[in-house]
Design an enzyme around this catalytic site. Structure first.
Site, PDB file in Angstrom:
ATOM      1  N   GLY A  46       0.277  -1.331  -0.154  1.00 22.86           N
ATOM      2  CA  GLY A  46      -0.110   0.107   0.015  1.00 22.86           C
ATOM      3  C   GLY A  46       0.748   1.461  -0.036  1.00 22.86           C
ATOM      4  O   GLY A  46       2.435   1.505   0.254  1.00 22.86           O
ATOM      5  N   GLN A  51       2.996  10.053   0.808  1.00 22.93           N
ATOM      6  CA  GLN A  51       5.057   9.686   1.245  1.00 22.93           C
ATOM      7  C   GLN A  51       5.390   9.709   0.171  1.00 22.93           C
ATOM      8  O   GLN A  51       6.922   9.185   0.262  1.00 22.93           O
ATOM      9  CB  GLN A  51       4.334   8.065   1.419  1.00 22.93           C
ATOM     10  CG  GLN A  51       3.585   7.165   2.982  1.00 22.93           C
ATOM     11  CD  GLN A  51       3.320   5.438   2.372  1.00 22.93           C
ATOM     12  OE1 GLN A  51       2.327   5.251   2.369  1.00 22.93           O
ATOM     13  NE2 GLN A  51       4.593   4.996   3.249  1.00 22.93           N
ATOM     14  N   CYS A  94       6.274  -0.059   7.455  1.00 20.13           N
ATOM     15  CA  CYS A  94       5.898   0.804   6.648  1.00 20.13           C
ATOM     16  C   CYS A  94       7.102   1.054   6.380  1.00 20.13           C
ATOM     17  O   CYS A  94       8.403   0.921   6.239  1.00 20.13           O
ATOM     18  CB  CYS A  94       5.408   2.273   7.373  1.00 20.13           C
ATOM     19  SG  CYS A  94       4.658   3.392   6.832  1.00 20.13           S
ATOM     20  N   LEU A  95       6.944   1.643   4.409  1.00 17.73           N
ATOM     21  CA  LEU A  95       7.709   2.327   3.657  1.00 17.73           C
ATOM     22  C   LEU A  95       8.382   3.172   3.994  1.00 17.73           C
ATOM     23  O   LEU A  95       9.624   3.738   3.802  1.00 17.73           O
ATOM     24  CB  LEU A  95       7.375   2.223   2.300  1.00 17.73           C
ATOM     25  CG  LEU A  95       6.517   1.055   1.706  1.00 17.73           C
ATOM     26  CD1 LEU A  95       6.186   0.825   0.240  1.00 17.73           C
ATOM     27  CD2 LEU A  95       7.845  -0.059   1.342  1.00 17.73           C
ATOM     28  N   HIS A 136      -3.784   1.380   7.987  1.00 15.03           N
ATOM     29  CA  HIS A 136      -2.725   2.266   8.243  1.00 15.03           C
ATOM     30  C   HIS A 136      -2.857   3.150   6.864  1.00 15.03           C
ATOM     31  O   HIS A 136      -2.262   4.246   7.515  1.00 15.03           O
ATOM     32  CB  HIS A 136      -1.959   0.651   7.645  1.00 15.03           C
ATOM     33  CG  HIS A 136      -0.667   1.448   7.593  1.00 15.03           C
ATOM     34  ND1 HIS A 136       0.676   0.352   8.503  1.00 15.03           N
ATOM     35  CD2 HIS A 136       0.264   2.039   6.374  1.00 15.03           C
ATOM     36  CE1 HIS A 136       1.787   1.231   7.372  1.00 15.03           C
ATOM     37  NE2 HIS A 136       1.345   1.361   6.915  1.00 15.03           N
ATOM     38  N   GLU A 137      -3.015   3.207   5.397  1.00 14.95           N
ATOM     39  CA  GLU A 137      -2.975   4.115   4.586  1.00 14.95           C
ATOM     40  C   GLU A 137      -4.225   5.555   5.084  1.00 14.95           C
ATOM     41  O   GLU A 137      -3.369   6.842   4.524  1.00 14.95           O
ATOM     42  CB  GLU A 137      -3.464   3.725   3.319  1.00 14.95           C
ATOM     43  CG  GLU A 137      -2.764   2.190   2.705  1.00 14.95           C
ATOM     44  CD  GLU A 137      -1.265   2.579   2.658  1.00 14.95           C
ATOM     45  OE1 GLU A 137      -0.575   3.286   2.967  1.00 14.95           O
ATOM     46  OE2 GLU A 137      -0.279   1.647   3.449  1.00 14.95           O
ATOM     47  N   HIS A 140      -1.607   7.703   7.508  1.00 13.30           N
ATOM     48  CA  HIS A 140      -1.318   8.495   6.729  1.00 13.30           C
ATOM     49  C   HIS A 140      -2.265  10.009   5.946  1.00 13.30           C
ATOM     50  O   HIS A 140      -1.508  10.703   6.447  1.00 13.30           O
ATOM     51  CB  HIS A 140      -1.027   8.004   5.237  1.00 13.30           C
ATOM     52  CG  HIS A 140       0.594   6.645   6.221  1.00 13.30           C
ATOM     53  ND1 HIS A 140       1.978   7.040   6.351  1.00 13.30           N
ATOM     54  CD2 HIS A 140       0.313   5.183   5.871  1.00 13.30           C
ATOM     55  CE1 HIS A 140       2.857   6.313   6.485  1.00 13.30           C
ATOM     56  NE2 HIS A 140       1.764   5.123   5.655  1.00 13.30           N
TER      57      HIS A 140
HETATM   58  O1  GNR Z   1       4.052  -2.564   2.144  1.00 12.08           O
HETATM   59  C1  GNR Z   1       3.280  -2.766   3.596  1.00 12.08           C
HETATM   60  N1  GNR Z   1       2.942  -3.863   4.177  1.00 12.08           N
HETATM   61  C2  GNR Z   1       2.231  -3.653   5.589  1.00 12.08           C
HETATM   62  C3  GNR Z   1       2.257  -4.956   6.318  1.00 12.08           C
HETATM   63  C4  GNR Z   1       1.741  -4.564   7.592  1.00 12.08           C
HETATM   64  C5  GNR Z   1       0.429  -3.549   7.889  1.00 12.08           C
HETATM   65  C6  GNR Z   1       1.259  -2.449   6.846  1.00 12.08           C
HETATM   66  C7  GNR Z   1       1.553  -2.015   5.980  1.00 12.08           C
HETATM   67  S1  GNR Z   1       1.718  -1.021   4.914  1.00 12.08           S
HETATM   68  C8  GNR Z   1       2.929  -0.840   3.940  1.00 12.08           C
HETATM   69  C9  GNR Z   1       3.211   0.052   3.025  1.00 12.08           C
HETATM   70  C10 GNR Z   1       3.119   1.294   3.431  1.00 12.08           C
HETATM   71  O2  GNR Z   1       3.429   2.042   4.613  1.00 12.08           O
HETATM   72  N2  GNR Z   1       1.724   2.350   3.008  1.00 12.08           N
HETATM   73  O3  GNR Z   1       1.636   2.817   3.644  1.00 12.08           O
HETATM   74 NI    NI Z   2       2.216   3.445   6.278  1.00 16.49          NI
END
Ligand code: GNR
Ligand code: NI
Length: 168
Positions: A46, A51, A94-95, A136-137, A140
């Protein structure tokens, strides 16, 4: 299409609240195409526009298993219209916080409303990894990272680790 740079903590733009999208047009679709390419290259499942330094309420996602089975999803101006009382823990990453993982507890199921790639309004139910990822997204979009759900000590450790990693 082009790769964009993914911002990492403690970049101040990651704390911004993203602005609603006013028109789903070709410029926005070009941004989403770039985001998807950047997400696949990372690799991640995601990515929120903030980001890559664009504080708009746009998310791309692909929960598909591999390159031969791509299932890109696009979420514009997403809203959670319902969340379950039941919660579930998941080991998140998270990236924007590379190489740090920890457990976060969130509602197990949510109902979403959003605009798709073509600007059409859609309602969708999410559970499992999809529910984890969309929440999670959407965090952000509010300037919230998964580490903000952890203790202050863990959050500071995570940021310290990323600083060390990116100083090299
Ligand atoms: O790639 C991602 N893997 C992930 C694993 C567990 C819970 C959430 C994520 S999202 C993350 C990519 C990211 O940072 N998206 O904002
Ligand atoms: Ni993230």
């Amino acid at each position: 299409m082009a790769l964009r740079e993914i911002l990492v903590v403690p970049h101040p733009v990651l704390k911004q609240v993203s602005k609603p999208v006013e028109a789903v047009d070709d410029d926005l679709r070009a941004l989403m195409d770039d985001m998807l390419e950047t997400m696949y290259a990372a690799p991640g499942i995601g990515l929120a526009a903030v980001q890559v330094g664009v504080p708009k309420r746009v998310i791309v996602m692909d929960l598909g298993r591999d390159e031969d089975d791509r299932q890109p999803r696009y979420y514009i101006n997403p809203e959670i219209v319902w969340a379950s009382d039941e919660t579930a823990p998941y080991e998140e990453g998270c990236l924007s916080v590379p190489e740090y993982f920890d457990e976060v507890e969130r509602p197990a199921k949510v109902k979403l409303r959003y605009l798709d790639y073509h600007g059409k309004a859609v309602e969708e139910d999410a559970e499992g990894l999809f529910a984890v990822c969309i929440q999670h997204e959407m965090d952000h979009l509010e300037g919230v990272l998964f580490i903000d759900h952890l203790s202050r000590l863990k959050r500071e450790q995570a940021i310290k680790k990323v600083k060390k990693l990116t100083a090299a």
